[in-house]
Design a protein around this motif. Structure first.
Motif, PDB file in Angstrom:
ATOM      1  N   TRP A 128      -2.533  -2.945   6.081  1.00 54.93           N
ATOM      2  CA  TRP A 128      -2.300  -1.622   6.345  1.00 54.93           C
ATOM      3  C   TRP A 128      -2.561  -0.995   4.824  1.00 54.93           C
ATOM      4  O   TRP A 128      -3.026  -1.314   3.855  1.00 54.93           O
ATOM      5  N   ASN A 130      -3.327   3.468   2.998  1.00 56.34           N
ATOM      6  CA  ASN A 130      -2.889   4.741   3.129  1.00 56.34           C
ATOM      7  C   ASN A 130      -3.923   5.291   2.030  1.00 56.34           C
ATOM      8  O   ASN A 130      -3.621   4.785   0.669  1.00 56.34           O
ATOM      9  N   PRO A 145       2.700   8.281   1.350  1.00 55.70           N
ATOM     10  CA  PRO A 145       3.523   7.922   2.747  1.00 55.70           C
ATOM     11  C   PRO A 145       4.605   7.992   2.499  1.00 55.70           C
ATOM     12  O   PRO A 145       5.356   7.682   1.399  1.00 55.70           O
ATOM     13  N   SER A 146       5.538   8.240   3.589  1.00 58.53           N
ATOM     14  CA  SER A 146       6.963   8.237   3.592  1.00 58.53           C
ATOM     15  C   SER A 146       7.458   6.955   3.354  1.00 58.53           C
ATOM     16  O   SER A 146       6.767   5.778   3.885  1.00 58.53           O
ATOM     17  N   ASP A 148       9.796   5.325   5.116  1.00 62.51           N
ATOM     18  CA  ASP A 148       9.774   4.816   6.487  1.00 62.51           C
ATOM     19  C   ASP A 148       8.569   4.236   6.823  1.00 62.51           C
ATOM     20  O   ASP A 148       8.647   3.200   7.539  1.00 62.51           O
ATOM     21  N   GLU A 149       7.463   4.883   6.511  1.00 64.89           N
ATOM     22  CA  GLU A 149       6.203   4.474   7.017  1.00 64.89           C
ATOM     23  C   GLU A 149       5.668   3.178   6.253  1.00 64.89           C
ATOM     24  O   GLU A 149       5.393   2.281   6.967  1.00 64.89           O
TER      25      GLU A 149
END
Length: 158
Positions: A128, A130, A145-146, A148-149
């Protein structure tokens, strides 16, 4: 530091976190006296790690970057409404951190280095990522990123 808070939650899931900063170790130690990291940190003044992970360097900032920087500082401070000209100065004062010639030297050498967050599995495969500004263009500067993300991505790791 938002990522430090998330790092503690990832640690409970068995996911280790490491932060890398684009300055020398001495300057990083000084900065982190003011802003204690909640995860292990490394220093990479040559940006070798940033390049290895393909993080963009936009060099000289575009003309609208000053306004974007003010908005990013205002977000960091939790200010609402239009960002004032002094948001960056407020953030520096808030942190109790003094910008020095070493910081200016890093900025001159590195230009505007974008940042990223990556989840890498035990075999070294990036599962993953970001990358700053990848989704929102220059308006994504300074956006993380949040929680949660990031936690959803960590839960999805094999």
């Amino acid at each position: 530091m938002q990522l430090g808070h998330i790092a503690e939650k990832r640690e409970a899931m068995g996911v280790k976190t490491l932060g890398i900063v684009a300055t020398d170790a001495e300057r990083a130690r000084l900065y982190f006296r003011f802003r204690r990291p909640r995860m292990p940190m490394g220093a990479d003044p040559s940006l070798a790690t940033h390049r290895a992970f393909g993080l963009p360097n936009i060099g000289a900032p575009p003309p609208e970057f000053g306004e974007v920087l003010q908005r990013a500082a205002a977000r960091e401070l939790g200010l609402t409404g239009p960002a004032s000209e002094g948001a960056v100065a407020q953030l520096v004062r808030h942190d109790g951190y003094t910008v020095t010639g070493a910081d200016e030297g890093d900025a001159a050498r590195h230009g505007e280095q974008l940042v990223g967050q990556f989840l890498v599995d035990r075999e070294g495969v990036v599962r993953w990522a970001n990358v700053e500004c990848a989704r929102d263009g220059i308006e994504g500067f300074g956006k993380l990123p949040s929680e949660d993300e990031v936690l959803a991505a960590a839960r999805a790791l094999p």
